[in-house]
Design an enzyme around this catalytic site. Structure first.
Site, PDB file in Angstrom:
ATOM      1  N   GLU A  63       3.242   1.682  -6.301  1.00 15.74           N
ATOM      2  CA  GLU A  63       2.727   2.631  -7.277  1.00 15.74           C
ATOM      3  C   GLU A  63       2.592   3.984  -6.572  1.00 15.74           C
ATOM      4  OE1 GLU A  63       0.269  -0.238 -10.386  1.00 15.74           O
ATOM      5  OE2 GLU A  63      -0.853   1.201  -9.188  1.00 15.74           O
TER       6      GLU A  63
ATOM      7  N   ASP B 124     -10.313   8.699 -11.580  1.00 19.24           N
ATOM      8  CA  ASP B 124     -10.292   8.292 -10.179  1.00 19.24           C
ATOM      9  C   ASP B 124     -11.573   8.698  -9.480  1.00 19.24           C
ATOM     10  OD1 ASP B 124      -7.654   7.078  -9.435  1.00 19.24           O
ATOM     11  OD2 ASP B 124      -6.955   8.859 -10.494  1.00 19.24           O
TER      12      ASP B 124
ATOM     13  N   TYR C 234      -2.087  -4.013 -15.844  1.00 16.82           N
ATOM     14  CA  TYR C 234      -2.964  -3.635 -14.738  1.00 16.82           C
ATOM     15  C   TYR C 234      -4.388  -3.908 -15.190  1.00 16.82           C
ATOM     16  CZ  TYR C 234      -4.841  -0.414 -11.067  1.00 16.82           C
ATOM     17  OH  TYR C 234      -5.507   0.159 -10.011  1.00 16.82           O
TER      18      TYR C 234
END
Lengths: 404, 267
Positions: free
Chosen positions: B49, B60, B175
Site C-alpha cells: 500500500e 490518520d 480493509y
C-alpha cells in the site's frame, strides 16, 4: 429547526448534497457516528420538547432576540443607503457562535454524551463551546492551531477559566483547518462518549444542515425586525464568510425573497491578487476537504494551501457547501475585503457608533460601506455584526505598534 | 485475473497469510520510495500500500501526518507517486500495488485521467480514505473501465446494513479497521477482531485484511490467524521518521521489521 418561512427550500437532499456540493466525504471510521447524529437530529428537530428547550435557552441564556440597530451616524458618514446592524455581538459570549453551540450541546445532552470537543479559529466558537459545556456540566476539550493560540491569547484564557482544556495544534499550518483535523481524530477515537461540536456550517453531512438550522434564528429575526422597523424587507443583507455560519444563518431565511441581495464577504487578506488570502469562493475551485465537496484553496496537485487573514476566524481554506451552491446558482454574491479595509472599518464603526466589531465582522461592515455609497438613501442594507471586537484589541494594538 | 486476485488466490492455495506494508510515497525523500518497495517485497510483503501524500490526512494519526509533511516538503505529488509505481514495475511485475490516500488530489487530476494513468503505471487498486461507497460512483466507473480495484474500509462502528453494501461494492480485498481511532492507535483486541471478521464472511468472499494497531510480529501473527492478512503502517513509518536524515538506511531497516513480521506470521 423547521424553517416554516422557507418550506420550499429543502436542501440538502437526503445524502447531504447542495447541488454538487456537500456530501459526506469521511473515512468509514466516522460514518457510524454521522449516521447516528443525523438520525437523532432528524428526530429531535421535530420534537416539540427539544424545540422548546432550544428557544427558551436562546431567549433567557443567549439574550435573544438580538437588536436590529439603525447605524445612523455611520449611514450619514458614508452617504447613501441606510445601514442597519444585526447585533449578534450582543449575544452572551459576544458572537453568533453561541446559537449553534446551544443547539449542539442540547443534542449532546439528548444523546447522553458526557464529553464534547470543538475546533476553534479565533476562539469564539471555543469560548461558546466551553460556555455551554460549563452550563451543562460536560467535559470539554478545544483544539486550536498554535498560531491562533498566540493570536487569541485572551480567548484561550477565557476557555480555561470556563473549565475547558485547550489543545494547541502544531500540525500543518497550525490554524483552523488543522484544528479541525485534530478534532476529527479525537472524535474517531472517542466516538462512544463524545459529541463533536463543529463551529461552522461546514464539514460532513449533517453538520452543514444542522448548524445552518441553529443559526437561522438570525435571518428570521432580521426579517421580522425589518417588517416592524421599516415596513418591508431590506434591499441587501451582508455577512462575512469564513466557514460561513453567520452568513448562512442570515441568508437562508431570505433565499426565496428574490428582491433581497445576499452578499458574503470573504477575507481578501493582502489582496486576492496576491494569493495571500482566505477567499475560496472568490479565487478557489471545487474540491473535497473536511468531509464535504466545496470551493477550496488548493494547489495544482490538490494539496490544500495556506491561507492568510488578519482575522483568525476567517482564516480557513474552505467554506460551507451551501455557500458554494448559492454562488453557483447565482443567488448570493461573494466578494472579498482586504485586511486594511477591514481594519479601517473596525476603527470607523468603533469611532462613529461606539460599537467595536470583531475583525471578522469588520469585513462585512467594510463592504456594506462600499456598497452603500452606490445606493440611494431610501435603500436599506443589513449587516450581520456577527461578533464583538474585544478579542481583537491586542491584534489591533500590535498593528499599531503598541505593546500592552 | 488481476494481480491482487492472483496474489490472494495463490496464498489461499498455499495456506499463507498476507503481509501488507504501508509506506507514504516520497517519505522521507522521493528517491527512497522505489528501493524501499523492492526491499519490502524481498522481506516478504505480498501487497504494497503506497500512500499518496495529502496536506490534511484527517483519518490518520500524527505518524502518517508527519510522513505526508515530509513527502510534501519534497513536493511529492500524485503524478510523482504514479511515476514511482511505474519505476517499480520495471523490475517487479507481480506484486500488487494499491494507492492509499485522500480524494482531493484525485479530483484535481480527474477520475478518468487518474484511472488511465494508474493503469498505465501498473497500479492495481486504490483505497480512498475519505470516499465512502455512497460518494464513489464516478471514480468507481472510471476504475472499472480500467479493470482496477477499489478497496474499501470497514470499521467496528460500521452498521450491518452499511457493511453489506460495502462488501458488495468493494473489490480486490476489504480493509478491516481493527480499532476505533486513527492510524497508529492503541493495541487491538484480536478476539473482537476475529468475531467481527467471521460475521463479515457471511457478506463477502473477498479477502479481508486487518489494519490499525499492528506493531510487531506477535500482533501481526495474531491478526493473520483470524483474517487473510495484516496491514502494517505506522510502525514502519516511525522507522522512516527516525532515519529521515540518513535515507540510504531506510530500505533495509524497514524491510527488517517486515521480515520479522513475515516470520512470525509463517511460524
Amino acid at each position: 429547526m423547521p424553517t416554516t418561512d422557507n418550506t420550499q427550500v429543502q436542501l440538502p437532499d437526503e445524502n447531504g448534497h447542495f447541488g454538487q456540493f456537500g456530501g459526506r466525504f469521511v473515512s468509514e471510521t466516522l460514518m457510524g457516528a454521522l449516521e447516528e447524529l443525523e438520525e437523532v437530529y432528524r428526530k429531535l428537530s421535530n420534537d416539540p420538547d427539544f424545540q422548546e428547550e432550544f428557544d427558551k435557552d436562546l431567549a433567557h441564556y443567549v439574550g435573544r432576540p438580538s437588536p436590529l440597530y439603525f447605524a445612523e451616524r455611520l449611514t450619514d458618514k458614508v452617504g447613501g443607503a441606510k445601514i442597519y446592524l444585526k447585533r449578534e455581538d450582543l449575544n452572551h459570549t459576544g458572537a453568533h457562535k453561541v446559537n449553534n453551540t446551544i443547539g449542539q450541546a442540547l443534542l449532546a445532552k439528548f444523546m447522553g454524551k458526557p464529553r464534547v470537543i470543538a475546533e476553534t479559529g479565533a476562539g469564539q466558537h471555543g469560548v461558546a463551546s466551553a460556555t455551554v459545556a460549563a452550563r451543562l456540566g460536560l467535559e470539554c476539550k478545544v483544539y486550536m492551531g498554535e498560531e491562533d493560540v498566540r493570536r487569541q491569547a485572551l480567548n484561550v484564557y477565557r476557555m480555561k477559566l470556563l473549565g475547558a482544556e485547550v489543545i494547541p495544534v502544531t500540525s500543518g499550518t497550525k490554524t483552523l483547518k488543522d484544528a479541525m483535523n485534530e478534532a476529527m481524530r479525537d472524535w474517531v477515537t472517542n466516538v462512544d462518549n463524545t459529541f463533536y461540536i463543529i463551529g461552522t456550517a461546514a464539514g460532513p453531512h449533517p453538520y452543514p444542515m444542522l448548524v445552518r438550522d441553529f443559526q437561522c434564528v438570525i435571518g428570521r429575526e432580521t426579517k421580522q425586525q425589518c417588517m416592524n422597523q421599516i415596513g418591508r424587507l431590506p434591499d441587501a443583507v451582508v455577512a462575512c464568510v469564513g466557514g460561513g455560519s453567520n452568513a448562512i444563518g442570515m441568508f437562508h431565511p431570505f433565499i426565496e425573497d428574490e428582491s433581497v441581495r445576499m452578499i458574503g464577504v470573504e477575507a481578501g487578506g493582502h489582496g486576492v491578487e496576491t494569493g495571500e488570502h482566505a477567499a475560496p469562493l472568490s479565487d478557489g475551485r471545487p474540491g473535497v476537504l473536511h468531509g464535504m465537496r466545496t470551493y477550496l484553496m488548493e494547489d495544482d496537485n490538490g494539496q490544500i494551501i495556506g491561507t492568510h487573514s488578519v482575522s483568525a476566524g476567517l482564516d480557513y481554506p474552505g467554506v460551507g457547501p451551501e455557500h458554494s451552491y448559492l454562488k453557483d446558482i447565482n443567488r448570493a454574491e461573494y466578494v472579498a475585503i482586504n485586511d486594511d479595509e477591514a481594519l479601517e472599518a473596525f476603527r470607523t464603526l468603533t469611532q462613529v457608533e461606539g460599537i467595536m466589531p470583531a475583525l471578522e465582522s469588520a469585513h462585512a461592515v467594510a463592504y456594506a460601506m462600499k456598497m452603500a455609497k452606490e445606493m440611494s438613501p431610501d435603500q436599506v442594507i443589513v449587516v450581520n455584526l456577527s461578533g464583538r471586537g474585544d478579542k481583537d484589541i491586542l491584534t489591533v494594538a500590535e498593528l499599531d505598534g503598541i505593546e500592552m | 485475473m488481476s494481480r491482487i486476485e492472483a496474489c490472494f488466490t495463490a496464498m489461499k492455495a498455499e495456506g499463507r497469510k498476507a503481509i501488507v506494508p504501508y509506506v507514504t510515497g516520497g517519505d522521507s525523500n522521493p528517491r527512497v520510495t522505489v528501493p524501499l518497495m523492492h526491499a519490502l517485497v524481498e522481506a516478504g510483503a505480498d501487497v504494497i500500500e503506497l500512500g499518496v501524500p495529502f496536506s490534511d490526512p484527517m483519518a490518520d494519526g500524527p505518524v502518517i501526518q508527519l510522513a505526508c509533511e515530509r513527502a510534501l516538503e519534497h513536493g511529492t505529488s500524485l503524478t510523482d507517486v504514479l511515476a514511482m509505481v511505474a519505476e517499480f514495475r520495471e523490475q517487479d511485475q507481480t506484486t500488487p500495488v494499491v494507492l492509499m490516500g485522500y480524494l482531493n488530489p484525485i479530483e484535481v487530476m480527474g477520475y478518468e485521467a487518474f484511472a488511465k494513468n494508474a493503469k498505465a503505471s501498473g497500479v492495481d487498486g486504490v483505497l480512498v480514505v475519505d470516499m465512502p461507497p455512497i460518494e464513489s460512483a464516478g471514480l468507481m466507473a472510471a476504475m472499472k473501465a480500467e479493470s482496477l480495484d477499489i478497496i474499501f474500509l470497514i470499521a467496528p462502528t460500521t452498521s450491518p446494513a452499511r457493511r453489506k453494501a460495502i462488501c458488495e461494492q468493494g473489490s480486490g480485498y476489504l480493509y478491516y479497521v481493527s480499532v476505533k481511532g486513527v492510524t497508529g492507535s492503541k493495541a487491538l483486541n484480536v478476539d473482537e477482531v476475529g468475531a467481527y471478521i467471521s460475521d463479515m464472511r457471511q457478506d463477502t468472499d473477498l479477502p479481508i485484511c486487518v489494519g490499525f494497531g499492528i506493531r510487531d510480529g506477535q500482533s501481526a501473527a495474531a491478526v493473520s490467524k483470524v483474517s487473510d492478512g495484516a496491514i502494517v503502517g505506522s510502525v514502519l513509518v516511525n522507522q522512516i521518521a527516525e532515519l529521515a536524515n540518513t535515507p540510504e538506511k531506510i530500505p533495509a531497516a524497514v524491510a527488517g521489521i517486515v521480515k520479522e513480521m513475515r516470520q512470525a506470521i509463517d511460524a
